[in-house]
Design a protein around this motif. Structure first.
Motif, PDB file in Angstrom:
ATOM      1  N   TYR A  32       0.819  -1.204   0.000  1.00 18.71           N
ATOM      2  CA  TYR A  32       0.000   0.000   0.000  1.00 18.71           C
ATOM      3  C   TYR A  32       0.857   1.259   0.000  1.00 18.71           C
ATOM      4  O   TYR A  32       0.580   2.229  -0.716  1.00 18.71           O
ATOM      5  CB  TYR A  32      -0.936   0.014   1.210  1.00 18.71           C
ATOM      6  CG  TYR A  32      -2.180  -0.828   1.045  1.00 18.71           C
ATOM      7  CD1 TYR A  32      -2.539  -1.326  -0.191  1.00 18.71           C
ATOM      8  CD2 TYR A  32      -2.992  -1.124   2.129  1.00 18.71           C
ATOM      9  CE1 TYR A  32      -3.671  -2.084  -0.352  1.00 18.71           C
ATOM     10  CE2 TYR A  32      -4.136  -1.893   1.990  1.00 18.71           C
ATOM     11  CZ  TYR A  32      -4.467  -2.371   0.741  1.00 18.71           C
ATOM     12  OH  TYR A  32      -5.598  -3.130   0.578  1.00 18.71           O
ATOM     13  N   TRP A  88     -14.924   0.863  -2.317  1.00 19.03           N
ATOM     14  CA  TRP A  88     -14.577   2.174  -2.849  1.00 19.03           C
ATOM     15  C   TRP A  88     -13.090   2.313  -3.096  1.00 19.03           C
ATOM     16  O   TRP A  88     -12.666   3.047  -4.000  1.00 19.03           O
ATOM     17  CB  TRP A  88     -15.060   3.268  -1.888  1.00 19.03           C
ATOM     18  CG  TRP A  88     -16.444   3.712  -2.149  1.00 19.03           C
ATOM     19  CD1 TRP A  88     -17.575   3.356  -1.464  1.00 19.03           C
ATOM     20  CD2 TRP A  88     -16.882   4.596  -3.192  1.00 19.03           C
ATOM     21  NE1 TRP A  88     -18.688   3.959  -2.006  1.00 19.03           N
ATOM     22  CE2 TRP A  88     -18.286   4.735  -3.065  1.00 19.03           C
ATOM     23  CE3 TRP A  88     -16.237   5.278  -4.212  1.00 19.03           C
ATOM     24  CZ2 TRP A  88     -19.042   5.528  -3.929  1.00 19.03           C
ATOM     25  CZ3 TRP A  88     -16.978   6.064  -5.069  1.00 19.03           C
ATOM     26  CH2 TRP A  88     -18.367   6.192  -4.932  1.00 19.03           C
ATOM     27  N   ARG A  89     -12.265   1.622  -2.308  1.00 20.48           N
ATOM     28  CA  ARG A  89     -10.821   1.784  -2.482  1.00 20.48           C
ATOM     29  C   ARG A  89     -10.372   1.305  -3.860  1.00 20.48           C
ATOM     30  O   ARG A  89      -9.409   1.836  -4.421  1.00 20.48           O
ATOM     31  CB  ARG A  89     -10.060   1.036  -1.384  1.00 20.48           C
ATOM     32  CG  ARG A  89     -10.272  -0.454  -1.328  1.00 20.48           C
ATOM     33  CD  ARG A  89      -9.438  -1.086  -0.233  1.00 20.48           C
ATOM     34  NE  ARG A  89      -9.648  -2.527  -0.118  1.00 20.48           N
ATOM     35  CZ  ARG A  89     -10.578  -3.096   0.610  1.00 20.48           C
ATOM     36  NH1 ARG A  89     -11.412  -2.331   1.315  1.00 20.48           N
ATOM     37  NH2 ARG A  89     -10.705  -4.417   0.658  1.00 20.48           N
TER      38      ARG A  89
END
Length: 453
Positions: A32, A88-89
Motif C-alpha cells: 500500500y 470504494w478503495r
C-alpha cells in the motif's frame, strides 16, 4: 441464542494447510505504501507538466471545465455495480491511476515517440498524425489497462465478472480523460488568450463541446473493451489458462483499434469525425450499454436461483431470495429498517444484502467448477456474517418481499351450466401473490432497539 444451521455440503479445493510467512515486500503495508507513493509522485509530476503547458490561468480554467462529466460518469458506473458493489478503495485506485500514472506515462511516451518519428522519417509533417493514430492508442490503452490488470491480480475476490471489468476500466478511463481534458482545455484557453477568441467561436468553447458534451464517454468506451476481456476471463475456469490469457489481450487490441479509429477520424476529411461518431462510436456505446444492463439483470437472476439452497438449509428465510434478487425490494428493505431503527440498521441491512449477493455468486461459480480452493472457508465466512445480521435484516427483507411481490392473474374455472340470472356476474380473474412471502405476516422488529439510547 439460536444455533446456526449446518453448512451446505460442497467439496472444497485442496489445501496443504501449511502456514506461509510473506517476505517483507509482500506485506500489505509495504505494498500500500509503495502504491500510494507511486500515485502521489505521478500526480505531482503530471500537475507540474500540465501547468507548464497551459499556464496557471489555463490550468485553472481547464480544471473547472474538465470536472463537469466526471460525477456523471462515476455515478453511471457505480449504478452498474449496484448489484454487487466493489469496495470504494478499488474505484479510488482506478481513478487515481488513470488521472496520474496513466496520464503521466502517456504524456511522456507520446511526446518522446512523436519527436523520434519527426527526426527519423522523411516526412516530419506526418509525425503528429502517425503519433495520434498509432502511438497514442497503444501507449494510452496499455497504461490504462495496467490498472485493470492490477485489480484483476491482487483484488481477485472483488473481480468476478463482466460488470466488474467494465466498472474498473471505465473509472480508470474517466480519470485519464479528466487529466487529458485539463490539458486540452487549458491549451485551448491559452490559444484564445493569444488570438482574442470569444464566445462560441472560441477554441475553448469548441474543445469543450467536442470533448465534454459530445464525447465524454470516448475514453471509457475504449478502455471498457479491455475490461470486457478481463471480465470474461474472470468467468473462465482456472484450468482454461490459454483463454484467460488471450481474452484480456484481445480486449486490449480492440480498445486500441477503436482508439486509433477515433483519433484518425480527423484525417478522413471535413466530415470524417461525424462519420466515425455516428457509424462506430454511437453503435458501440449503445451495444456496450445493452450488454452491461443485460449482465446486471442476469446477476439478479443468479441471486434468485442460487440462494434457495441456503433457504433449504435454514440459513435464509423463504422470502429472502426474491427480495435480494430485486433492486426495488432491496431499497425498500433499507428504507424500512431506517424508518424503524435508524440509519445504522439500514447500513446493516445493506451489508446483509452485499454478503448474500457475494454468497450467491460464490455458489454459482462453485457449481460451474470455477471456485477456488478457499470455497468452503469463504462460504462459511459469508454465512456467519449473514447469521450475525439476521435479526435486523430478515424482518426488513420479508416486509420488502411482501410489498414488492407482484400479483399474478389466475384463471378460475367457468361453470359448465349457464350462470343464473339472479346471481352476481362471475369474476374470471383473481389475484394472488407470486411469491411465498405472502404467507408471512407483516414482520415487526423487537421492542428493544440497540441503536437508540
Amino acid at each position: 441464542m439460536a444455533m446456526p444451521p449446518p453448512y451446505p455440503t460442497y467439496p472444497s479445493g485442496p489445501a496443504d494447510g501449511a502456514l506461509h510467512h510473506p517476505h517483507w515486500w509482500q506485506r500489505r503495508g509495504v505494498r500500500y505504501g509503495a502504491l500510494i507513493t507511486l500515485l502521489a509522485v505521478s500526480g505531482l509530476v503530471i500537475l507540474a507538466l500540465v501547468r507548464e503547458q497551459t499556464g496557471t490561468e489555463g490550468f485553472l480554467v481547464g480544471l473547472g471545465l474538465a470536472v463537469f462529466p466526471v460525477p456523471l460518469l462515476i455515478a453511471a458506473f457505480r449504478w452498474l455495480d449496484r448489484v454487487d458493489p466493489g469496495p470504494w478503495r478499488n474505484l479510488v485506485f482506478a481513478f487515481a491511476w488513470g488521472a496520474c500514472a496513466a496520464a503521466l506515462i502517456a504524456i511522456v511516451a507520446n511526446s518522446f515517440a512523436t519527436k523520434w518519428i519527426a527526426t527519423t522519417t522523411a516526412d516530419p509533417s506526418g509525425a503528429d498524425t502517425l503519433g495520434a493514430t498509432v502511438i497514442a492508442p497503444i501507449v494510452e490503452e496499455s497504461a490504462k489497462a495496467a490498472a485493470v490488470l492490477l485489480v484483476f491480480l491482487f483484488r481477485r475476490r472483488h473481480f468476478t465478472g463482466i460488470v466488474d471489468g467494465v466498472v474498473i476500466a471505465g473509472i480508470t478511463a474517466t480519470g485519464f480523460a479528466f487529466t487529458e481534458n485539463i490539458l486540452y482545455l487549458g491549451t485551448a484557453f491559452g490559444t484564445d488568450q493569444l488570438t482574442g477568441g470569444r464566445g462560441i467561436a472560441s477554441v475553448t468553447a469548441a474543445t469543450f463541446f467536442v470533448r465534454v458534451i459530445m464525447s465524454p464517454f470516448a475514453h471509457p468506451l475504449f478502455t471498457t473493451m479491455t475490461g470486457l476481456g478481463f471480465g470474461i476471463a474472470a468467468l473462465s475456469a482456472e484450468r482454461q489458462r490459454l483463454r484467460r490469457a488471450l481474452l484480456p489481450v484481445g480486449g486490449l487490441l480492440l480498445a486500441m483499434c477503436l482508439h486509433a479509429l477515433w483519433n484518425g477520424s480527423a484525417s478522413f476529411g471535413p466530415f470524417g469525425f461525424f462519420a466515425v461518431y455516428g457509424a462506430f462510436m454511437m453503435p458501440a456505446f449503445g451495444l456496450l450499454t445493452w450488454l452491461v444492463i443485460w449482465t446486471r439483470q442476469r446477476e439478479l437472476r443468479t441471486i434468485r436461483e442460487e440462494l434457495p439452497a441456503y433457504v433449504a438449509a435454514g440459513w435464509l428465510a423463504p422470502a429472502e431470495p426474491f427480495a435480494l434478487g430485486s433492486m426495488r425490494a432491496r431499497r425498500m428493505a433499507r428504507e424500512y429498517a431506517a424508518h424503524h431503527l435508524g440509519k445504522p440498521a439500514a447500513k446493516e441491512v445493506g451489508r446483509y444484502e452485499a454478503y448474500a449477493t457475494t454468497l450467491a455468486f460464490l455458489r454459482h461459480r462453485g457449481r460451474r467448477g470455477r471456485a477456488g480452493a478457499d470455497f468452503g472457508v469463504r462460504e462459511s465466512e459469508l454465512l456467519n456474517e449473514l447469521w450475525r445480521l439476521r435479526e435486523v435484516a430478515r424482518p426488513a427483507l420479508e416486509y420488502a418481499a411482501r410489498v414488492a411481490a407482484p400479483p399474478v392473474p389466475v384463471m378460475l374455472p367457468w361453470p359448465a351450466h349457464p350462470w343464473p340470472a339472479h346471481a352476481p356476474a362471475p369474476q374470471p380473474y383473481a389475484t394472488r401473490p407470486a411469491h411465498p412471502a405472502a404467507a408471512y405476516p407483516a414482520p415487526a422488529y423487537p421492542a428493544y432497539n440497540p441503536y437508540r439510547s
